[in-house]
Design an enzyme around this catalytic site. Structure first.
Site, short mmCIF file in Angstrom:
data_model
loop_
_atom_site.label_atom_id
_atom_site.label_comp_id
_atom_site.label_asym_id
_atom_site.label_seq_id
_atom_site.Cartn_x
_atom_site.Cartn_y
_atom_site.Cartn_z
N GLY A 150 0.79 -1.23 0.00
CA GLY A 150 0.00 0.00 0.00
C GLY A 150 0.81 1.28 0.00
NE ARG A 209 13.50 7.31 0.81
CZ ARG A 209 14.74 7.80 0.74
NH1 ARG A 209 15.33 8.29 1.80
NH2 ARG A 209 15.38 7.80 -0.41
CG ASN A 245 5.29 7.90 10.49
OD1 ASN A 245 5.94 7.78 11.52
ND2 ASN A 245 4.12 8.51 10.45
CE LYS A 254 13.48 -3.56 0.09
NZ LYS A 254 14.57 -4.46 -0.38
N GLY A 255 7.64 -2.74 1.44
CA GLY A 255 6.55 -3.01 2.38
C GLY A 255 7.07 -3.44 3.74
N GLY A 258 4.47 -4.15 6.29
CA GLY A 258 3.28 -4.58 7.02
C GLY A 258 3.24 -6.04 7.41
CD GLU A 259 1.68 -8.91 3.87
OE1 GLU A 259 0.55 -9.39 3.71
OE2 GLU A 259 2.50 -8.82 2.94
#
Ligand SMILES: Cc1cc2nc3c(=O)[nH]c(=O)nc-3n(C[C@H](O)[C@H](O)[C@H](O)COP(=O)(O)OP(=O)(O)OC[C@H]3O[C@@H](n4cnc5c(N)ncnc54)[C@H](O)[C@@H]3O)c2cc1C
Lengths: 324, 724
Positions: free
Chosen positions: B506, B610, B613, B683-684, B686-687
């Site tokens: 996302g 990167r 937040n 990159k992601g 969340g998982e």
């Protein structure tokens, strides 16, 4: 949820009269009843709130305590007299449910909470407790939070309470008011009924009977332990729990009352176990033997076989802690 | 006009970091904790009526025995059983209807009707009163008992696994199982459907609106343009809201027929069976290594399940393909077609269970070889993708292993099991590496700049991850504004289609679209300044070019500048292998009396490009580590062995970790920049935290008490079985 009438009487007489009407049920904190009503596992026509009857006090009674039926679990656990003289009860309460639930749940409601058997809660599964004669889907199903003692071929549902386990070890008595206004008291030992071929009848209460209080006699032992084993650190029912109330005299066990959760169709106590401990000197072999006697005739399924070694280990641990 | 980017190559630009990369509070935090964030079911339009789904108690041909009686109940408006209703939730990014029809039930618990009534209570009661009978089917529900079709088998082979295993100095051959699991998001799936002529508006709880819109349209047989979806707030999804579910279609059908707005909220018990579960897995892992622990053979064979006709097959091997080097490899995936509720994506599909099992196997191998588990990982880091031979876009596994080990104090750990004891508690430590593929999805966004600030618009969702905050930060960075100077509007299909939330893609995908939209605005501003966009500096309302500077308001002259950004994955995906890496370290205490395991501390060190937040990234990493802990210790969706139905369909009995289970977690996000990930180099995240943390816990249990748990979760009974 089915439509129902709701009344909130403010005197005992009114409550008992309302509670005696066809299809009426009392409600304390509602933490169990409302859930089951939403699932339509219970569908009372009339719900009678008993929390405005002045039954919310804990009073000294001789050397014992009289605990009002609607005293909240959180208040009971925090009461200084309970914490000092009946720590096993305080611990058992705090090991149950969550802070939010304990703030609502009442003493009588806790004693009368229904089983957590998932097949009982599922109206699409057969359950003799819900519909007498329908059969038992738990047998041969996914069985984990089920009983290994007190079971019958009609029902293996577990009584899930922690509080009641401690109360059994404390020789509690239940005060009941019948619809005519008569009062009687029952030992907790004789309060629950084994499922046999009538698993839908769980206690010796008659229609309209209102629990008014629970009496605790003076504590018979000063060494009190409650230990609960569960799948997560909090907010889970007992896989196994043990409540022990002991008194030592000259290195021997002078009084032993041990009760168990997570294994029985009712909060479990076995007088044979208590008797074999009483008068004896603590030893590994004594405690092992107590564990063996306890599970004689246990009815284990695939999913509950672990409870046998588990309850034996916990029993031994609790007894050693108690006599230490 | 719009700025389009196909990510074919590495990015050579620089990203400034003023607002971006700063630890920033979530924009929606206050709204959420004060109850002002409105979820799908919280809107009550005039004339609202309520629907309740009805479940099939069995499999086979469905009969609604007392339909007329139910229709006549007080308050009941209709009993809907329509061939357009869906069997189960759509798979992620399907963009078309899942299997439809309610004449037969393919699994116990399938929604087969909707009862609509004037009140929620009346609907729920009527739904329970409807007698559903199912006849004529006793479908197989055990994945081990069905024959697997060739179509349902997928194999990757390199070298000769069997021969390599025979020659290996050290070999292990183990089988692991993981149970079905569930997303169990806090907000139950809900939809509120309303028609205005031919146009349908659904307020829904969904993750990927651009696809969901097409799914609903396809189910109903209407044009996609006639569907508007609104999901400004979503109370958690974790994959279970990637595709539309039964309530949305049923609500739309009922609303059409009744001409009134219809709200359907799934009962908590239906959430657990109608929406996709994580498949159970059986995984055989064979490893062969030399005396130093260098792998020469990797065998990983997985059996998963799904309903017939579902495309999704839990991609267990996804991480194994690139995690470690070994010349001889055999990876086999098999999908059993059975009749348990549908399986689909649950947070980190694939690696969550695949890497967990693999990293337990690596621990077993480390024991076998007699080397430190961290050393074993370090010895097997591939130089290039072990199967396709392309380079990694960036690879910081080694750094995360070193960093995590140092933070944790790994060096102090006794190598052998059963060395530390505190009273009845065995204390032990374990570790595991984390791997997760990185994905990008097509995304678009629009940004409008006025003298008062900027407005970002996309149908991207914020499922509790922080999309609102991050997209605002990106626009603020690009346009030289403060974070407060940017308003972010999400979750409305009237806006340009974002990537949606899922697969950790996302922030990087939709974020890039926002960045590109801002680039278009920057180009326009540069034009007005008569300079190259590269020379432009935007800061706090001034536009600067070399030594010339003008106030932004003056330059805009009351106009609005609009930018439209569009990104899609390109050839970069073939040129490099992109993934995220990490390392988790866990310390547990295991009771010698009861077999209970308590997590005492956990350290996670991650590299995911990167970090946009740190606060929201940390929260994702921590959430992942908690999920891993749940997978290791408590979570299991139980299927009845006779008919496959989900037995524990509530949050009292589906055991997610509670606060008391989770200690303070020490999380480090290493500095990294991946130029292959588009202009943001992000990159992601969340998982990643789930893809290994559970193995660290299981490995710690072994180090503590010597019990090797291979069937998850490690509940007390399973640990107890191994204690003397
Ligand atoms: C998620 C969850 C987790 C839980 N975990 C635990 C746990 O770990 N350990 C544990 O012990 N419990 C646990 N509980 C159960 C909880 O303790 C019970 O729900 C609670 O004690 C019931 O008390 P109540 O007052 O709310 O009962 P109610 O729901 O009000 O009533 C329960 C029953 O008692 C009857 N009743 C109430 N008062 C009277 C009266 N004065 N006279 C006659 N009949 C009466 C009602 O008619 C009803 O049948 C859990 C519950 C939930 C929902």
């Amino acid at each position: 949820m089915r439509p129902f009438d709701f009344t909130r009487p403010d005197d005992l007489e009114g409550a008992c009269a309302a509670g005696f009407t066809e299809g009426a049920t009392f409600i304390g904190g509602g933490t169990n009843l409302i859930d089951l009503m939403k699932l339509e596992v219970m569908a009372p026509a009339h719900v009678v709130d008993v929390t405005r009857l002045g039954l919310d006090r804990i009073e000294d009674e001789g050397d014992g305590l009289n605990i009002g039926a609607t005293v909240r679990n959180a208040d009971l656990a925090a009461d200084p007299r309970v914490r000092r003289r009946y720590p096993v009860l305080s611990r058992a309460l705090l090991a149950g449910a969550s802070g939010q639930l304990r703030n609502r749940a009442t003493t009588a409601g806790n004693l009368l909470q229904r089983t957590r058997c998932p097949y009982f809660q599922d109206r699409d599964s057969a359950c003799n407790k819900r519909t007498p004669g329908a059969g038992c889907a738990a047998l041969g199903g996914e069985v984990r939070n089920h009983a290994i003692l007190g079971t019958s071929e009609h029902c293996i549902a577990l009584h899930p309470s922690d509080m009641a386990v401690a109360m059994r070890a404390l020789d509690a008595e239940i005060e009941v008011r019948d619809p005519e206004g008569g009062m009687r008291s029952m030992d907790l030992d004789h309060f629950y009924r084994l499922p046999r071929d009538t698993p839908h009848i769980e206690t010796r209460l008659e229609p309209g009977d209102l629990i008014t209080s629970v009496r605790l006699p003076a504590p018979k032992g000063d060494r009190q332990i409650y230990r609960k084993v569960r799948d997560r650190a909090s907010y889970a029912f007992a896989l196994v729990s043990v409540a022990a109330v002991l008194r030592m005299e000259g290195g021997k066990i002078a009084h032993a009352a041990v009760a168990f959760g997570g294994i029985g169709t009712e909060p479990w106590r076995d007088i044979e176990v208590d008797a074999m401990l009483t008068g004896e000197t603590p030893s590994d072999s004594l405690f092992d033997k107590a564990g063996e006697v306890l599970v004689q005739g246990a009815d284990v399924q695939d999913g509950t076989a672990f409870k046998v070694p588990l309850v034996q280990r916990v029993l031994k641990d609790v007894l050693w802690r108690a006599v230490a | 006009m719009s700025v389009q980017l196909k990510v074919d190559d590495r990015d050579t630009g620089e990203v400034t970091q003023n607002v971006l990369g700063r630890d920033t509070e979530r924009r929606d935090a206050r709204q959420k904790v004060t109850g002002r964030a409105t979820y799908a079911a919280e809107i009550r339009p005039e004339g609202l009526v309520h629907g309740a789904l009805v479940r099939a108690p069995g499999m086979g041909r469905v009969e609604l025995a007392n339909r007329a009686e139910v229709e006549a109940m007080p308050g009941v408006l209709m009993v809907l059983s329509d061939a357009r209703m869906i069997r189960n939730a759509a798979q992620g990014a399907a963009g078309e209807a899942p299997v439809q029809g309610v004449e037969t039930a393919a699994y116990v618990g399938q929604p087969v009707a909707l009862v609509v009534a004037e009140s929620f209570e009346a609907a729920a009661h009527a739904a329970r009163t409807l007698t559903v009978t199912c006849e004529g089917a006793s479908n197989e529900i055990d994945p081990e008992k069905v024959e697997i079709a060739e179509d349902d088998t997928d194999e990757t082979a390199q070298g000769d696994l069997e021969a390599a295993l025979r020659e290996a100095r050290h070999e292990i051959d183990r089988t692991y199982t993981t149970p079905s699991m569930h997303s169990a998001a806090m907000e139950p799936h809900a939809a509120l459907a309303e028609w205005d002529g031919a146009r349908l508006t659904v307020r829904a709880s969904l993750q990927m609106l651009r696809y969901n819109r097409a799914e609903i349209a396809d189910c109903l047989g209407i044009d996609t343009e006639n569907v508007r979806l609104l999901s400004p707030f979503v109370g958690g999804g974790f994959g279970s809201k990637l595709g539309i579910s039964a309530e949305a279609v049923a609500a739309a059908l009922a609303a059409r027929e009744l001409g009134r707005p219809v709200r359907v909220v799934q009962h908590r018990r239906s959430v657990f069976e109608v929406n996709t579960r994580r498949s159970e897995t059986t995984q055989r892992i064979r490893l062969g290594a030399d005396a130093e622990g260098r792998l020469d053979a990797i065998g990983h064979e997985a059996l998963v399940s799904n309903l017939p006709e579902e495309d999704f097959s839990e991609p267990v091997l996804q991480g194994t393909h690139f995690a470690y080097a070994a010349r001889n490899r055999l990876l086999v995936q098999r999908t059993a077609r059975i009749h348990r509720p549908a399986a689909g994506s649950v947070r980190a599909p694939g690696e969550a269970v695949g890497i967990t099992a693999f990293e337990i196997a690596m621990d077993e191998l480390a024991d076998e070889v007699g080397i430190d588990p961290v050393e074993l990982r370090l010895a097997n880091i591939p130089e290039k993708d072990p199967e396709s031979d392309v380079p990694f876009s960036s690879h910081m596994l080694a750094e995360t292993l070193h960093d995590g080990a140092a933070r944790f104090g790994w060096a102090d750990r006794p190598r052998a099991a059963r060395q530390r004891r505190e009273g009845e508690w065995w204390i032990g430590s374990g570790m595991a590496a984390c791997f997760r593929v990185n994905m990008m999805m097509p995304a678009e966004a629009r940004v409008r700049l006025t003298a008062d600030g900027a407005i970002v618009e996309t149908d991207m969702t914020d499922i509790g991850t922080g999309s609102y905050s991050i997209l605002g930060q990106i626009a603020a960075e690009a346009l030289g504004l403060t974070a407060e100077g940017v308003e972010v509007r999400l979750g409305d299909t009237d806006f340009p289609p974002g990537s949606g939330s899922g697969g950790s893609f996302g922030a990087a995908s939709t974020g890039t679209a926002v960045w590109l939209a801002c680039a278009e605005i920057r180009t326009a501003l540069a034009g007005r300044m008569d300079c190259e966009p590269g020379e432009l500096t935007l800061r706090e309302g001034t536009v600067q070019c070399g030594n010339r500077s003008r106030p932004l308001a003056e330059l805009l002259n009351g106009e609005t500048l609009t930018g439209h950004g569009e990104v899609e994955p390109g050839k970069a995906e073939d040129k490099v292998r992109q993934a995220t890496f990490g390392a988790c370290f866990a310390e547990v205490a295991v009771s010698d009396v009861t077999g209970e395991t308590r997590l005492r501390r956990m350290v996670g060190s991650f590299a995911a490009g990167r970090i946009l937040n740190p606060r929201t990234a940390r929260s994702q990493a921590q959430g992942g580590m908690i999920w891993g802990t749940g997978m290791a210790l408590t979570e299991a969706l139980l299927h009845d062995r006779r008919d496959g139905h989900v037995v524990n369909r509530d949050l009292a009995e589906y055991h997610l970790p509670v606060h008391a289970d989770i200690p303070e977690m020490d999380i480090a996000l290493l500095e990294e920049s991946d130029p292959w990930a588009g202009p943001l180099h992000a990159k992601g995240i969340g998982e990643l935290g789930i893809c290994g943390s559970g193995a660290a816990v299981i490995n710690a249990i072994h180090n503590a008490c010597g019990v090797r748990v291979r069937d998850l979760p490690a509940t007390p009974d399973r640990v107890l079985g191994g204690l003397s």
